[in-house]
Design an enzyme around this catalytic site. Structure first.
Site, PDB file in Angstrom:
ATOM      1  N   PHE A  59     -17.196  29.411   1.760  1.00 62.83           N
ATOM      2  CA  PHE A  59     -16.147  28.411   2.002  1.00 62.83           C
ATOM      3  C   PHE A  59     -15.937  27.459   0.813  1.00 62.83           C
ATOM      4  O   PHE A  59     -15.153  26.524   0.915  1.00 62.83           O
ATOM      5  CB  PHE A  59     -16.462  27.604   3.269  1.00 62.83           C
ATOM      6  CG  PHE A  59     -17.802  26.907   3.262  1.00 62.83           C
ATOM      7  CD1 PHE A  59     -17.978  25.696   2.597  1.00 62.83           C
ATOM      8  CD2 PHE A  59     -18.886  27.470   3.911  1.00 62.83           C
ATOM      9  CE1 PHE A  59     -19.210  25.061   2.582  1.00 62.83           C
ATOM     10  CE2 PHE A  59     -20.133  26.836   3.903  1.00 62.83           C
ATOM     11  CZ  PHE A  59     -20.286  25.625   3.237  1.00 62.83           C
ATOM     12  N   ARG A  87     -25.695   9.807   9.719  1.00 59.92           N
ATOM     13  CA  ARG A  87     -25.455  11.167  10.210  1.00 59.92           C
ATOM     14  C   ARG A  87     -25.372  11.198  11.733  1.00 59.92           C
ATOM     15  O   ARG A  87     -24.626  11.982  12.305  1.00 59.92           O
ATOM     16  CB  ARG A  87     -26.499  12.133   9.647  1.00 59.92           C
ATOM     17  CG  ARG A  87     -26.237  12.362   8.151  1.00 59.92           C
ATOM     18  CD  ARG A  87     -27.287  13.200   7.496  1.00 59.92           C
ATOM     19  NE  ARG A  87     -27.208  14.603   7.859  1.00 59.92           N
ATOM     20  CZ  ARG A  87     -26.384  15.483   7.290  1.00 59.92           C
ATOM     21  NH1 ARG A  87     -25.524  15.092   6.375  1.00 59.92           N
ATOM     22  NH2 ARG A  87     -26.402  16.740   7.654  1.00 59.92           N
ATOM     23  N   THR A  93     -21.722  18.635  11.827  1.00 52.91           N
ATOM     24  CA  THR A  93     -20.704  19.137  10.886  1.00 52.91           C
ATOM     25  C   THR A  93     -19.550  19.797  11.627  1.00 52.91           C
ATOM     26  O   THR A  93     -18.380  19.575  11.300  1.00 52.91           O
ATOM     27  CB  THR A  93     -21.340  20.163   9.916  1.00 52.91           C
ATOM     28  OG1 THR A  93     -22.449  19.532   9.263  1.00 52.91           O
ATOM     29  CG2 THR A  93     -20.346  20.642   8.882  1.00 52.91           C
ATOM     30  N   ARG A 104     -16.909  12.350  14.107  1.00 58.53           N
ATOM     31  CA  ARG A 104     -16.348  13.711  14.054  1.00 58.53           C
ATOM     32  C   ARG A 104     -15.839  14.164  15.415  1.00 58.53           C
ATOM     33  O   ARG A 104     -14.817  14.852  15.498  1.00 58.53           O
ATOM     34  CB  ARG A 104     -17.364  14.685  13.476  1.00 58.53           C
ATOM     35  CG  ARG A 104     -17.478  14.540  11.955  1.00 58.53           C
ATOM     36  CD  ARG A 104     -18.589  15.383  11.419  1.00 58.53           C
ATOM     37  NE  ARG A 104     -18.603  15.428   9.957  1.00 58.53           N
ATOM     38  CZ  ARG A 104     -19.696  15.678   9.247  1.00 58.53           C
ATOM     39  NH1 ARG A 104     -20.859  15.877   9.865  1.00 58.53           N
ATOM     40  NH2 ARG A 104     -19.641  15.725   7.938  1.00 58.53           N
ATOM     41  N   HIS A 117     -17.578  12.713   5.282  1.00 58.03           N
ATOM     42  CA  HIS A 117     -18.772  13.252   4.645  1.00 58.03           C
ATOM     43  C   HIS A 117     -19.885  12.228   4.794  1.00 58.03           C
ATOM     44  O   HIS A 117     -19.626  11.029   4.715  1.00 58.03           O
ATOM     45  CB  HIS A 117     -18.500  13.488   3.155  1.00 58.03           C
ATOM     46  CG  HIS A 117     -19.734  13.765   2.356  1.00 58.03           C
ATOM     47  ND1 HIS A 117     -20.346  14.991   2.344  1.00 58.03           N
ATOM     48  CD2 HIS A 117     -20.498  12.960   1.572  1.00 58.03           C
ATOM     49  CE1 HIS A 117     -21.427  14.931   1.579  1.00 58.03           C
ATOM     50  NE2 HIS A 117     -21.535  13.701   1.095  1.00 58.03           N
TER      51      HIS A 117
HETATM   52  P1  CMP Z   1     -19.790  17.839   4.250  1.00 58.42           P
HETATM   53  O1  CMP Z   1     -20.733  17.020   5.065  1.00 58.42           O
HETATM   54  O2  CMP Z   1     -18.798  17.118   3.436  1.00 58.42           O
HETATM   55  O3  CMP Z   1     -20.612  18.821   3.283  1.00 58.42           O
HETATM   56  C1  CMP Z   1     -20.235  20.148   3.003  1.00 58.42           C
HETATM   57  C2  CMP Z   1     -18.962  20.528   3.653  1.00 58.42           C
HETATM   58  O4  CMP Z   1     -18.674  21.899   3.665  1.00 58.42           O
HETATM   59  C3  CMP Z   1     -19.005  20.158   5.126  1.00 58.42           C
HETATM   60  O5  CMP Z   1     -18.976  18.767   5.264  1.00 58.42           O
HETATM   61  C4  CMP Z   1     -17.787  20.912   5.656  1.00 58.42           C
HETATM   62  O6  CMP Z   1     -16.596  20.184   5.484  1.00 58.42           O
HETATM   63  C5  CMP Z   1     -17.770  22.120   4.741  1.00 58.42           C
HETATM   64  N1  CMP Z   1     -18.196  23.286   5.483  1.00 58.42           N
HETATM   65  C6  CMP Z   1     -19.416  23.526   5.991  1.00 58.42           C
HETATM   66  N2  CMP Z   1     -19.426  24.720   6.632  1.00 58.42           N
HETATM   67  C7  CMP Z   1     -18.175  25.235   6.515  1.00 58.42           C
HETATM   68  C8  CMP Z   1     -17.562  26.421   6.964  1.00 58.42           C
HETATM   69  N3  CMP Z   1     -18.240  27.326   7.650  1.00 58.42           N
HETATM   70  N4  CMP Z   1     -16.254  26.595   6.665  1.00 58.42           N
HETATM   71  C9  CMP Z   1     -15.575  25.677   5.938  1.00 58.42           C
HETATM   72  N5  CMP Z   1     -16.112  24.518   5.493  1.00 58.42           N
HETATM   73  C10 CMP Z   1     -17.396  24.304   5.796  1.00 58.42           C
END
Ligand code: CMP
Length: 139
Positions: A59, A87, A93, A104, A117
């Site tokens: 990704f 967090r 996430t 979120r 983030h």
């Molecule tokens: P963040 O906490 O900013 O750190 C890494 C980022 O990657 C995460 O938030 C998501 O926005 C992105 N991310 C993680 N897993 C996926 C996925 N499976 N597909 C697309 N984006 C992802």
């Protein structure tokens, strides 16, 4: 010992949807003090550099394109146990797995476009804060 600073970004999806104010309110109510903050936009190069740890993930390109697609709010936040507590405040996430009431759960639409983030360690919080802010921009 847990550190007292974390780093966050309000991502382009949440900015575009008009959620900056609501998210900052949740951050304030969560007991975090704002040390540094800016409204800015990452170039594709800067987004690629910021997320370089994910370079090998499938990704990665999608993430870089999304994070450079519009303005963000970047901030350094202060509170005891900042990384872990932040967090908890933002939730998982994947917003489908985020606890009700978390940022979120309230404002993210997908695992990629997940509104905010949060740094995942004290070490990364420091690296990410340094990426965005000079010492003279912290109060
Ligand atoms: P963040 O906490 O900013 O750190 C890494 C980022 O990657 C995460 O938030 C998501 O926005 C992105 N991310 C993680 N897993 C996926 C996925 N499976 N597909 C697309 N984006 C992802």
């Amino acid at each position: 010992m847990a550190g007292n600073r974390t780093f966050t970004m309000i991502k382009p999806d949440a900015v575009k949807a008009g959620h900056i104010g609501n998210i900052l309110q949740k951050i304030n109510e969560g007991g975090f003090r704002i040390v540094a903050m800016k409204y800015t936009r990452l170039t594709p190069e800067a987004a690629g550099q910021f997320y370089a740890v994910h370079k090998e993930r499938p990704f990665y390109q999608e993430l870089v394109d999304f994070m450079s697609s519009g303005p963000i709010v970047a901030a350094i936040l202060e509170k005891d146990n900042a990384v872990e507590d932040f967090r908890k405040l933002i939730g998982a996430t994947n917003p489908a797995e985020a606890e009700p009431g978390t940022i979120r759960a309230l404002y993210a639409t997908s695992i990629g476009e997940n509104a905010v983030h949060g740094a995942d360690s004290d070490e990364n919080a420091a690296i990410e804060g340094d990426f965005h802010f000079a010492k003279t921009e912290r109060f």
